[in-house]
Design a protein around this motif. Structure first.
Motif, PDB file in Angstrom:
ATOM      1  N   HIS A 109       0.958  -0.997   0.065  1.00  0.00           N
ATOM      2  CA  HIS A 109      -0.183  -0.060  -0.121  1.00  0.00           C
ATOM      3  C   HIS A 109       0.990   1.332   0.010  1.00  0.00           C
ATOM      4  O   HIS A 109       1.942   1.430   0.698  1.00  0.00           O
ATOM      5  CB  HIS A 109      -0.928   0.036   1.262  1.00  0.00           C
ATOM      6  CG  HIS A 109      -1.761   1.329   1.313  1.00  0.00           C
ATOM      7  ND1 HIS A 109      -3.120   1.135   0.786  1.00  0.00           N
ATOM      8  CD2 HIS A 109      -1.645   2.461   1.990  1.00  0.00           C
ATOM      9  CE1 HIS A 109      -3.534   2.611   0.957  1.00  0.00           C
ATOM     10  NE2 HIS A 109      -2.722   2.866   1.755  1.00  0.00           N
ATOM     11  N   ALA A 112      -9.791   4.247  -0.116  1.00  0.00           N
ATOM     12  CA  ALA A 112      -8.940   5.348  -0.860  1.00  0.00           C
ATOM     13  C   ALA A 112      -9.769   6.199  -1.377  1.00  0.00           C
ATOM     14  O   ALA A 112      -9.557   7.537  -1.450  1.00  0.00           O
ATOM     15  CB  ALA A 112      -8.058   4.726  -1.710  1.00  0.00           C
ATOM     16  N   GLU A 131      -5.875  -0.929  -7.073  1.00  0.00           N
ATOM     17  CA  GLU A 131      -5.790  -1.942  -5.852  1.00  0.00           C
ATOM     18  C   GLU A 131      -5.613  -3.250  -6.871  1.00  0.00           C
ATOM     19  O   GLU A 131      -6.427  -3.797  -7.573  1.00  0.00           O
ATOM     20  CB  GLU A 131      -7.452  -2.302  -5.353  1.00  0.00           C
ATOM     21  CG  GLU A 131      -7.519  -3.302  -4.497  1.00  0.00           C
ATOM     22  CD  GLU A 131      -8.880  -3.279  -3.678  1.00  0.00           C
ATOM     23  OE1 GLU A 131      -9.244  -4.340  -3.575  1.00  0.00           O
ATOM     24  OE2 GLU A 131      -9.472  -2.273  -3.696  1.00  0.00           O
ATOM     25  N   VAL A 151      -3.151   0.760  -3.692  1.00  0.00           N
ATOM     26  CA  VAL A 151      -3.866   0.793  -2.315  1.00  0.00           C
ATOM     27  C   VAL A 151      -4.288  -0.563  -2.100  1.00  0.00           C
ATOM     28  O   VAL A 151      -4.688  -1.306  -2.932  1.00  0.00           O
ATOM     29  CB  VAL A 151      -5.016   2.065  -2.593  1.00  0.00           C
ATOM     30  CG1 VAL A 151      -4.456   3.222  -2.705  1.00  0.00           C
ATOM     31  CG2 VAL A 151      -5.989   1.653  -3.621  1.00  0.00           C
ATOM     32  N   ASP A 152      -4.535  -0.680  -0.770  1.00  0.00           N
ATOM     33  CA  ASP A 152      -5.237  -1.785  -0.334  1.00  0.00           C
ATOM     34  C   ASP A 152      -6.731  -2.130  -0.489  1.00  0.00           C
ATOM     35  O   ASP A 152      -7.252  -3.084  -0.721  1.00  0.00           O
ATOM     36  CB  ASP A 152      -4.749  -2.046   0.969  1.00  0.00           C
ATOM     37  CG  ASP A 152      -3.225  -2.308   1.310  1.00  0.00           C
ATOM     38  OD1 ASP A 152      -2.564  -2.867   0.440  1.00  0.00           O
ATOM     39  OD2 ASP A 152      -3.001  -2.164   2.524  1.00  0.00           O
ATOM     40  N   ASP A 153      -7.466  -0.805  -0.332  1.00  0.00           N
ATOM     41  CA  ASP A 153      -8.890  -0.915  -0.236  1.00  0.00           C
ATOM     42  C   ASP A 153      -9.123   0.497  -1.237  1.00  0.00           C
ATOM     43  O   ASP A 153      -9.288   1.504  -0.783  1.00  0.00           O
ATOM     44  CB  ASP A 153      -9.127  -0.796   1.098  1.00  0.00           C
ATOM     45  CG  ASP A 153     -10.814  -0.844   1.180  1.00  0.00           C
ATOM     46  OD1 ASP A 153     -11.383  -0.372  -0.002  1.00  0.00           O
ATOM     47  OD2 ASP A 153     -11.197  -1.190   2.333  1.00  0.00           O
TER      48      ASP A 153
END
Length: 126
Positions: free
Chosen positions: A3, A80, A119, A74-76
């Motif tokens: 991330h 985000a 992602e 980004v993880d999510d």
């Protein structure tokens, strides 16, 4: 990819062949084409590792000048997108899925500088 890491960069240009020649000569990049169903997306590699993409401006559905666009991992994506809104950024293109790649959105920071969020798709188990 962690991330917050720079994940990918891509060039949208009005002269793909000249750009490929330029980066081949200045940086030693090689290219492999991928059909996008209306044009070719060129994946640039260096030392056997894919590092960037090049595409014709005509593949972008609205008029923009030639540019490099950097993507941040980004993880999510939903979280985000909330942060983009909460911090005064703008959504340029809502999140969309690219099969085998991940979920992508095009946004800007509060000062107007555009960038991409990604992602990444889960990596297949080996």
């Amino acid at each position: 990819m962690a991330h917050g890491s720079i994940y990918w960069s891509e060039l949208a240009t009005s002269d793909v062949e000249a750009a490929k020649d330029h980066y081949a000569k200045i940086a030693g990049w090689t290219f492999e084409g991928m059909d996008m169903g209306g044009g070719t997306y060129w994946v640039a590699s260096h030392d056997g590792r894919a590092i960037a993409g090049i595409m014709d401006l005509k593949l972008i559905p609205h008029p923009v000048p030639p540019h490099w666009l950097t993507y941040v991992a980004v993880d999510d994506m939903d979280a985000a997108m909330g942060i983009v809104a909460d911090t005064g950024g703008k959504v340029i293109r809502e999140p969309f899925d690219v099969p085998g790649v991940g979920i992508i959105a095009i946004v800007s920071e509060p000062g107007g500088g555009g960038y991409g969020l990604i992602e990444p798709a889960p990596m297949p188990a080996s």
